[in-house]
Design a protein around this motif. Structure first.
Motif, PDB file in Angstrom:
ATOM      1  N   THR A  69      29.376  32.629  59.433  1.00 14.95           N
ATOM      2  CA  THR A  69      29.836  33.932  59.897  1.00 14.95           C
ATOM      3  C   THR A  69      30.744  34.524  58.829  1.00 14.95           C
ATOM      4  O   THR A  69      31.762  33.923  58.469  1.00 14.95           O
ATOM      5  CB  THR A  69      30.594  33.801  61.226  1.00 14.95           C
ATOM      6  OG1 THR A  69      29.706  33.262  62.201  1.00 14.95           O
ATOM      7  CG2 THR A  69      31.102  35.146  61.698  1.00 14.95           C
ATOM      8  N   LEU A  70      30.394  35.697  58.322  1.00 13.64           N
ATOM      9  CA  LEU A  70      31.156  36.329  57.250  1.00 13.64           C
ATOM     10  C   LEU A  70      32.315  37.159  57.784  1.00 13.64           C
ATOM     11  O   LEU A  70      33.383  37.209  57.174  1.00 13.64           O
ATOM     12  CB  LEU A  70      30.230  37.214  56.416  1.00 13.64           C
ATOM     13  CG  LEU A  70      29.015  36.519  55.816  1.00 13.64           C
ATOM     14  CD1 LEU A  70      28.089  37.533  55.186  1.00 13.64           C
ATOM     15  CD2 LEU A  70      29.452  35.480  54.805  1.00 13.64           C
ATOM     16  N   ALA A  71      32.105  37.826  58.918  1.00 12.95           N
ATOM     17  CA  ALA A  71      33.145  38.656  59.523  1.00 12.95           C
ATOM     18  C   ALA A  71      32.834  38.810  61.004  1.00 12.95           C
ATOM     19  O   ALA A  71      31.680  38.686  61.420  1.00 12.95           O
ATOM     20  CB  ALA A  71      33.205  40.027  58.849  1.00 12.95           C
ATOM     21  N   SER A  72      33.872  39.082  61.782  1.00 13.39           N
ATOM     22  CA  SER A  72      33.665  39.302  63.209  1.00 13.39           C
ATOM     23  C   SER A  72      34.733  40.234  63.742  1.00 13.39           C
ATOM     24  O   SER A  72      35.799  40.394  63.141  1.00 13.39           O
ATOM     25  CB  SER A  72      33.696  37.977  63.971  1.00 13.39           C
ATOM     26  OG  SER A  72      34.986  37.415  63.911  1.00 13.39           O
ATOM     27  N   ALA A  73      34.432  40.851  64.875  1.00 12.36           N
ATOM     28  CA  ALA A  73      35.383  41.727  65.561  1.00 12.36           C
ATOM     29  C   ALA A  73      35.045  41.709  67.045  1.00 12.36           C
ATOM     30  O   ALA A  73      33.889  41.527  67.426  1.00 12.36           O
ATOM     31  CB  ALA A  73      35.317  43.146  65.009  1.00 12.36           C
ATOM     32  N   SER A  74      36.073  41.907  67.872  1.00 13.39           N
ATOM     33  CA  SER A  74      35.872  41.849  69.313  1.00 13.39           C
ATOM     34  C   SER A  74      36.958  42.650  70.014  1.00 13.39           C
ATOM     35  O   SER A  74      38.045  42.829  69.474  1.00 13.39           O
ATOM     36  CB  SER A  74      35.913  40.396  69.778  1.00 13.39           C
ATOM     37  OG  SER A  74      35.892  40.326  71.175  1.00 13.39           O
ATOM     38  N   THR A  75      36.656  43.079  71.228  1.00 16.23           N
ATOM     39  CA  THR A  75      37.673  43.767  72.018  1.00 16.23           C
ATOM     40  C   THR A  75      38.717  42.795  72.539  1.00 16.23           C
ATOM     41  O   THR A  75      39.719  43.221  73.097  1.00 16.23           O
ATOM     42  CB  THR A  75      37.041  44.509  73.213  1.00 16.23           C
ATOM     43  OG1 THR A  75      36.277  43.580  73.975  1.00 16.23           O
ATOM     44  CG2 THR A  75      36.187  45.656  72.761  1.00 16.23           C
TER      45      THR A  75
END
Length: 119
Positions: free
Chosen positions: A51-57
């Motif tokens: 996983t290179l990048a992630s974002a979440s609420t």
């Protein structure tokens, strides 16, 4: 024998992913997961399995914890575009999973495109 709603979703998710994988060899995958309370997105390198990048609420700095609406999805989309640039990824393909490209998923994709991510 009738398939359950979950089984139909999993079949649809695999159908979408396998179709995209054949066309976009070597590119990073922008994978979206939408639940009833949150939305999350990951930028995945399938060749290396990383996983290179992630974002979440679920992240506190967005200020939308527990909210899953179009505005929250747009914030997550802008954040993933910014984090992808830091990771050195400018081009990827959009894996909507088994979700329709409508509403929150569409808002996330459009915000990521406005942030400079190409797919």
């Amino acid at each position: 024998m009738a398939l359950t709603k979950r089984q139909l979703f999993l079949k649809r998710r695999l159908r979408v992913r396998n179709g995209l994988r054949k066309v976009n060899v070597g590119k990073a995958r922008l994978s979206v997961h939408r639940s009833s309370k949150n939305i999350s997105v990951q930028l995945i390198d399938d060749v290396a399995g990383v996983t290179l990048a992630s974002a979440s609420t679920l992240e506190k700095d967005f200020g939308v914890v527990g909210r899953n609406n179009v505005e929250a999805a747009a914030k997550v989309g802008a954040a993933i575009a910014e984090r992808a640039k830091k990771a050195g990824v400018e081009e990827c393909y959009f894996d909507r999973g088994g979700f329709l490209f409508h509403g929150r998923v569409k808002a996330l994709a459009e915000a990521a495109r406005e942030g400079g991510l190409k797919f």
